[in-house]
Design a protein around this motif. Structure first.
Motif, PDB file in Angstrom:
ATOM      1  N   ARG A   1       0.839  -1.183   0.000  1.00 46.40           N
ATOM      2  CA  ARG A   1       0.000   0.000   0.000  1.00 46.40           C
ATOM      3  C   ARG A   1       0.881   1.242   0.000  1.00 46.40           C
ATOM      4  O   ARG A   1       1.982   1.236   0.555  1.00 46.40           O
ATOM      5  CB  ARG A   1      -0.906   0.003   1.235  1.00 46.40           C
ATOM      6  CG  ARG A   1      -1.971  -1.045   1.184  1.00 46.40           C
ATOM      7  CD  ARG A   1      -2.877  -0.950   2.387  1.00 46.40           C
ATOM      8  NE  ARG A   1      -3.888  -1.973   2.341  1.00 46.40           N
ATOM      9  CZ  ARG A   1      -5.016  -1.876   1.665  1.00 46.40           C
ATOM     10  NH1 ARG A   1      -5.281  -0.791   0.964  1.00 46.40           N
ATOM     11  NH2 ARG A   1      -5.897  -2.861   1.687  1.00 46.40           N
ATOM     12  N   PRO A   2       0.406   2.328  -0.584  1.00 48.58           N
ATOM     13  CA  PRO A   2       1.198   3.563  -0.585  1.00 48.58           C
ATOM     14  C   PRO A   2       1.530   3.964   0.834  1.00 48.58           C
ATOM     15  O   PRO A   2       0.661   4.029   1.703  1.00 48.58           O
ATOM     16  CB  PRO A   2       0.274   4.563  -1.288  1.00 48.58           C
ATOM     17  CG  PRO A   2      -0.653   3.739  -2.118  1.00 48.58           C
ATOM     18  CD  PRO A   2      -0.868   2.487  -1.359  1.00 48.58           C
ATOM     19  N   SER A   3       2.778   4.181   1.088  1.00 45.87           N
ATOM     20  CA  SER A   3       3.245   4.565   2.430  1.00 45.87           C
ATOM     21  C   SER A   3       3.747   5.986   2.465  1.00 45.87           C
ATOM     22  O   SER A   3       4.475   6.357   3.359  1.00 45.87           O
ATOM     23  CB  SER A   3       4.368   3.611   2.876  1.00 45.87           C
ATOM     24  OG  SER A   3       5.448   3.653   1.946  1.00 45.87           O
TER      25      SER A   3
ATOM     26  N   ALA B   1      13.519  -0.217  -7.416  1.00 50.22           N
ATOM     27  CA  ALA B   1      14.737  -0.174  -6.592  1.00 50.22           C
ATOM     28  C   ALA B   1      14.742   1.068  -5.726  1.00 50.22           C
ATOM     29  O   ALA B   1      14.091   2.075  -6.030  1.00 50.22           O
ATOM     30  CB  ALA B   1      15.972  -0.193  -7.502  1.00 50.22           C
ATOM     31  N   SER B   2      15.468   0.946  -4.596  1.00 51.39           N
ATOM     32  CA  SER B   2      15.628   2.120  -3.738  1.00 51.39           C
ATOM     33  C   SER B   2      16.378   3.201  -4.496  1.00 51.39           C
ATOM     34  O   SER B   2      17.285   2.917  -5.279  1.00 51.39           O
ATOM     35  CB  SER B   2      16.367   1.737  -2.461  1.00 51.39           C
ATOM     36  OG  SER B   2      17.675   1.285  -2.769  1.00 51.39           O
ATOM     37  N   GLY B   3      15.990   4.440  -4.254  1.00 54.38           N
ATOM     38  CA  GLY B   3      16.605   5.555  -4.956  1.00 54.38           C
ATOM     39  C   GLY B   3      15.904   5.925  -6.223  1.00 54.38           C
ATOM     40  O   GLY B   3      16.265   6.918  -6.866  1.00 54.38           O
TER      41      GLY B   3
ATOM     42  N   SER C   1      15.134   2.862   2.939  1.00 50.86           N
ATOM     43  CA  SER C   1      14.297   1.980   3.779  1.00 50.86           C
ATOM     44  C   SER C   1      13.069   1.462   3.028  1.00 50.86           C
ATOM     45  O   SER C   1      12.317   0.644   3.554  1.00 50.86           O
ATOM     46  CB  SER C   1      13.845   2.747   5.033  1.00 50.86           C
ATOM     47  OG  SER C   1      13.052   3.880   4.675  1.00 50.86           O
ATOM     48  N   GLY C   2      12.826   1.944   1.794  1.00 51.17           N
ATOM     49  CA  GLY C   2      11.700   1.489   0.986  1.00 51.17           C
ATOM     50  C   GLY C   2      10.506   2.408   1.029  1.00 51.17           C
ATOM     51  O   GLY C   2       9.516   2.187   0.313  1.00 51.17           O
TER      52      GLY C   2
END
Length: 520
Positions: free
Chosen positions: A91-93, A106-108, A128-129
């Motif tokens: 879910r959108p965080s 990917a992160s970034g 952290s995602g």
């Protein structure tokens, strides 16, 4: 301290700095090592720069492939819209486009949505995602960064990114970007690794260069040291002992420039040593010659002066005494004249004066010389052995006659009456041999080595009574050498042989030819 002292100290400091720091004051070894180091450092830098450029291009290409893939994935997800039901973990965080929360991002990763050129939403995935909205400055920057292909841009608070824009189904434009930080980190690590490798390689190359240059330039250093020692030596007087020539190195080094220089210096040093030795020997002979000539001339001059004073002291000398005095004066004057003529002849031969160059019949010359010797010494037995055919050589008839006459006179003066003296003339294929053999008492072995020297006498008192000047055999040796020949003596009791060898070819010695050619 005065201004003049300050100026002098400044000049000294500047001179010291120039000698120590300026390359023109460096030795050849230091210059070569410095040049090698600079060239190697430039080569390592060029290789490193090439590697970095190639690696950067490779990594950017890989990153662009990832950016293109992420861009099309984000555009497809946005066109499909958010799913009605999403698992909790997807879910959108946070803020930003919903496709950033899709699996595989990917992160970034940076995501932005544009509609009619206006930025609607933008965010980035943190390490952290979670999603984090970009700064207002970054939004302003992103508003004008719509681009088609992968392109590098620096974004406020995020750093350098590779960005790509893909179209959506509703007319929106989807921008996706990936950071270049992994590429930069990789390049930085490679730069550090290349720096370490370059420093180690350069240090090893410098150490190897020092050893190689020291070994290769060792002959050159030896040449410089030897040359300096020669320059500091006294070469203008006395016997000169030159330093030992430097070793040219291994056999293969003679093909190198340093090896050839060392070998040439070795030969030059050898030639200079020979010239110095010859000069010293010549000076020694001249001094001895002058001393001996002065001594020999003093004897007849003293006799002439004595008889002259004797006649002057007698107010009325008797005719017999006056005749005796005049006879002795005439005899000593003739002796002195012969000595002067012999000295002049030797001086001319030493100077390389040209001799006559004409055919000489040695057979006739030997007959005349033996006849003259028989008349001068009737108490000796004179024999002559000649070949059937006349023997003819090219030379100076007067000087060759003097050779025979002096040899026969020497045999007559130094042997007792009744001695048999034999003259033998023989002709070979390329030389003529003249031998004067006697069965007298012989010549002592210690005198044979110097018998052809000047003012050398076997029996001084007897030689003087016989009118000998001590120059006869020296003249023989000089005349024979001027004709390109040689003379030797072999003597034992009851058998003394003087052997003269003359070439048959129609030329004189090389020195004689050179002088004669110059005179002509």
């Amino acid at each position: 301290m005065s201004s003049a002292s300050h100026t002098k100290m400044a000049d000294l400091d500047h001179g010291l700095f120039w000698r120590v720091r300026h390359p023109s004051s460096w030795s050849l070894r230091v210059r070569l090592l410095a040049a090698q180091t600079v060239v190697l450092a430039l080569a390592c830098s060029a290789i490193g720069a090439g590697v970095l450029l190639a690696l950067d291009r490779f990594l950017i290409d890989q990153l662009d492939d990832q950016v293109v893939e992420a861009g099309w994935r984000s555009s497809m997800l946005y066109s499909l819209g958010p799913p009605p039901v999403m698992p909790d973990e997807h879910r959108p965080s946070g803020p930003g486009p919903f496709f950033l929360n899709a699996p595989g991002q990917a992160s970034g990763t940076l995501g932005a949505v544009y509609h009619n050129g206006r930025l609607l939403d933008a965010a980035v995935i943190t390490d952290s995602g979670s999603l984090r909205e970009v700064t207002p400055t970054a939004r302003e920057e992103l508003a004008g960064m719509i681009t088609a292909g992968p392109e590098s841009q620096v974004i406020d608070g995020l750093g350098r990114y590779r960005l790509i824009t893909t179209p959506g189904l509703g007319g929106e434009a989807i921008m996706t970007g990936l950071p270049t930080r992994p590429v930069d980190d990789t390049l930085f690590a490679v730069v550090g690794m290349l720096t370490v490798i370059g420093v180690v390689t350069l240090t090893a190359a410098i150490a190897a260069g020092v050893l190689i240059l020291r070994r290769q330039l060792a002959p050159l250093s030896a040449v410089a040291t030897t040359a300096q020692r020669i320059a500091d030596s006294e070469l203008d007087r006395g016997e000169v002992t030159l330093p030992k020539a430097p070793n040219a190195g291994t056999a293969g080094s003679r093909y190198t420039e340093v090896g050839r220089l060392s070998a040439a210096f070795d030969r030059m040093l050898h030639r200079i040593g020979e010239a110095m030795s010859a000069r010293h020997a010549s000076e020694t002979r001249v001094r001895q010659f002058v001393a001996d000539a002065s001594h020999e001339l003093r004897t007849p001059l003293a006799a002439i002066r004595g008889y002259t004073e004797l006649v002057q002291r007698q107010h009325d000398p008797s005719p017999d005494r006056l005749a005796h005095a005049m006879s002795r004066i005439d005899s000593e004057a003739k002796r002195m004249s012969r000595l002067v003529e012999d000295l002049l002849l030797l001086a001319r031969l030493d100077a390389g004066r040209p001799l006559e160059h004409e055919p000489v019949d040695l057979s006739a010359l030997a007959i005349d010389a033996v006849s003259d010797a028989h008349a001068a010494g009737p108490g000796h037995q004179w024999d002559l052995e000649l070949p059937e055919e006349p023997v003819v050589v090219t030379g100076d008839v007067g000087r060759l006659h003097q050779v025979l006459a002096n040899l026969l006179s020497n045999a007559r003066v130094h042997t007792p009456a009744g001695t048999t003296i034999t003259t033998v003339l023989a002709q070979g294929s390329d030389a003529v041999t003249i031998k004067v053999v006697d069965d007298g008492p012989g010549i002592p072995a210690e005198q044979q080595a110097e018998i052809f020297g000047r003012f050398v006498r076997g029996d001084s008192s007897r030689s003087r009574r016989g009118g000998s000047t001590g120059l006869g055999l020296a003249i023989v040796s000089a005349v024979v050498s001027a004709h390109g020949g040689s003379i030797a003596v072999d003597s034992v009791p009851s058998a003394t042989t003087f052997t003269v060898t003359l070439p048959l070819r129609s030329d004189l010695s090389p020195q004689q030819q050179k002088v004669e050619s110059a005179c002509n």
